[in-house]
Design a protein around this motif. Sequence first.
Motif, PDB file in Angstrom:
ATOM      1  N   UNK A  44       0.843  -1.201   0.000  1.00  0.00           N
ATOM      2  CA  UNK A  44       0.000   0.000   0.000  1.00  0.00           C
ATOM      3  C   UNK A  44       0.880   1.253   0.000  1.00  0.00           C
ATOM      4  N   UNK A  45       1.925   1.263   0.809  1.00  0.00           N
ATOM      5  CA  UNK A  45       2.860   2.399   0.829  1.00  0.00           C
ATOM      6  C   UNK A  45       3.508   2.591  -0.542  1.00  0.00           C
ATOM      7  N   UNK A  46       3.871   1.487  -1.188  1.00  0.00           N
ATOM      8  CA  UNK A  46       4.461   1.530  -2.534  1.00  0.00           C
ATOM      9  C   UNK A  46       3.479   2.163  -3.524  1.00  0.00           C
ATOM     10  N   UNK A  47       2.220   1.769  -3.453  1.00  0.00           N
ATOM     11  CA  UNK A  47       1.213   2.337  -4.361  1.00  0.00           C
ATOM     12  C   UNK A  47       1.069   3.838  -4.139  1.00  0.00           C
ATOM     13  N   UNK A  92       1.999  -6.655  -6.918  1.00  0.00           N
ATOM     14  CA  UNK A  92       2.168  -6.152  -8.280  1.00  0.00           C
ATOM     15  C   UNK A  92       2.836  -4.773  -8.220  1.00  0.00           C
ATOM     16  N   UNK A  93       3.947  -4.585  -8.948  1.00  0.00           N
ATOM     17  CA  UNK A  93       4.602  -3.274  -8.953  1.00  0.00           C
ATOM     18  C   UNK A  93       3.711  -2.192  -9.579  1.00  0.00           C
ATOM     19  N   UNK A  94       3.801  -0.991  -9.039  1.00  0.00           N
ATOM     20  CA  UNK A  94       3.024   0.148  -9.547  1.00  0.00           C
ATOM     21  C   UNK A  94       3.303   0.381 -11.024  1.00  0.00           C
ATOM     22  N   UNK A  95       4.526   0.150 -11.449  1.00  0.00           N
ATOM     23  CA  UNK A  95       4.889   0.347 -12.857  1.00  0.00           C
ATOM     24  C   UNK A  95       4.006  -0.495 -13.779  1.00  0.00           C
ATOM     25  N   UNK A  96       3.740  -1.733 -13.380  1.00  0.00           N
ATOM     26  CA  UNK A  96       2.920  -2.619 -14.216  1.00  0.00           C
ATOM     27  C   UNK A  96       1.440  -2.248 -14.136  1.00  0.00           C
ATOM     28  N   UNK A  97       1.013  -1.729 -12.997  1.00  0.00           N
ATOM     29  CA  UNK A  97      -0.378  -1.273 -12.876  1.00  0.00           C
ATOM     30  C   UNK A  97      -0.598  -0.072 -13.795  1.00  0.00           C
ATOM     31  N   UNK A  98       0.349   0.848 -13.810  1.00  0.00           N
ATOM     32  CA  UNK A  98       0.242   2.015 -14.695  1.00  0.00           C
ATOM     33  C   UNK A  98       0.234   1.581 -16.154  1.00  0.00           C
ATOM     34  N   UNK A 115       4.663 -14.509  -2.427  1.00  0.00           N
ATOM     35  CA  UNK A 115       5.174 -13.258  -1.870  1.00  0.00           C
ATOM     36  C   UNK A 115       6.677 -13.188  -2.148  1.00  0.00           C
ATOM     37  N   UNK A 116       7.070 -12.966  -3.408  1.00  0.00           N
ATOM     38  CA  UNK A 116       8.490 -13.018  -3.761  1.00  0.00           C
ATOM     39  C   UNK A 116       9.320 -11.910  -3.107  1.00  0.00           C
ATOM     40  N   UNK A 117      10.468 -12.301  -2.584  1.00  0.00           N
ATOM     41  CA  UNK A 117      11.387 -11.322  -1.998  1.00  0.00           C
ATOM     42  C   UNK A 117      11.808 -10.314  -3.066  1.00  0.00           C
ATOM     43  N   UNK A 118      11.793  -9.056  -2.696  1.00  0.00           N
ATOM     44  CA  UNK A 118      12.181  -7.991  -3.615  1.00  0.00           C
ATOM     45  C   UNK A 118      11.014  -7.343  -4.325  1.00  0.00           C
ATOM     46  N   UNK A 119       9.840  -7.962  -4.269  1.00  0.00           N
ATOM     47  CA  UNK A 119       8.661  -7.331  -4.868  1.00  0.00           C
ATOM     48  C   UNK A 119       8.173  -6.224  -3.939  1.00  0.00           C
ATOM     49  N   UNK A 129      13.837 -13.652  -8.426  1.00  0.00           N
ATOM     50  CA  UNK A 129      13.204 -13.391  -9.718  1.00  0.00           C
ATOM     51  C   UNK A 129      11.722 -13.722  -9.576  1.00  0.00           C
ATOM     52  N   UNK A 130      10.889 -12.941 -10.241  1.00  0.00           N
ATOM     53  CA  UNK A 130       9.457 -13.230 -10.211  1.00  0.00           C
ATOM     54  C   UNK A 130       8.801 -12.688 -11.467  1.00  0.00           C
ATOM     55  N   UNK A 131       7.598 -13.202 -11.715  1.00  0.00           N
ATOM     56  CA  UNK A 131       6.829 -12.777 -12.874  1.00  0.00           C
ATOM     57  C   UNK A 131       5.540 -12.107 -12.445  1.00  0.00           C
ATOM     58  N   UNK A 132       5.146 -11.129 -13.241  1.00  0.00           N
ATOM     59  CA  UNK A 132       3.828 -10.512 -13.128  1.00  0.00           C
ATOM     60  C   UNK A 132       3.015 -11.134 -14.263  1.00  0.00           C
ATOM     61  N   UNK A 133       1.884 -11.743 -13.918  1.00  0.00           N
ATOM     62  CA  UNK A 133       1.054 -12.415 -14.912  1.00  0.00           C
ATOM     63  C   UNK A 133      -0.151 -11.567 -15.287  1.00  0.00           C
ATOM     64  N   UNK A 134      -0.482 -11.585 -16.576  1.00  0.00           N
ATOM     65  CA  UNK A 134      -1.715 -11.002 -17.067  1.00  0.00           C
ATOM     66  C   UNK A 134      -2.733 -12.135 -17.088  1.00  0.00           C
TER      67      UNK A 134
END
Length: 150
Positions: A44-47, A92-98, A115-119, A129-134
């Motif tokens: 939430x803070x990231x968003x 989900x990173x904000x970059x991908x949401x945008x 809950x991948x480390x570094x996300x 390493x992790x993937x964002x899925x559509x």
Amino acid sequence: MNRRTLLKTILASAFSAPLFARAAVAPVVEVYKSESCSCCEGWIDHLKANGFAVNAHNVPNPSDYREKFGIPQELGSCHTGLVQGYALEGHVPAREIKRLLAERPKAKGLAVPSMPLGSPGMESRRKAAYDVFLVQADGHHSIYQHYNAN
């Protein structure tokens, strides 16, 4: 009309307009999470840091919202969000949401399983390493963005 008068007129009209008319409206993300989950608060803070407005809802079972919004169970994580009709599962990173909101694909939304480390919200010295899925309407999913371990 001389320049000085024109400038005064422009400035007066700009400052007399309502604040909401001058500022871009931030996309609102509704987040459904457990009350005790600190990594959800980190997401939430990231968003918020990336220009989103957030309405957080503490719910007894966040997975109910994952199911309601059509995200397959195997892509589950600890919280579910909803933004402009798209589901957001996990960190989900904000970059991908945008990117999603700019491209507007016909899809259910995005998911980062587990809950991948570094996300976002799961920051640590180690990064996995992790993937964002559509996620498509029928539940099928494909890699939308890959993040490498650093």
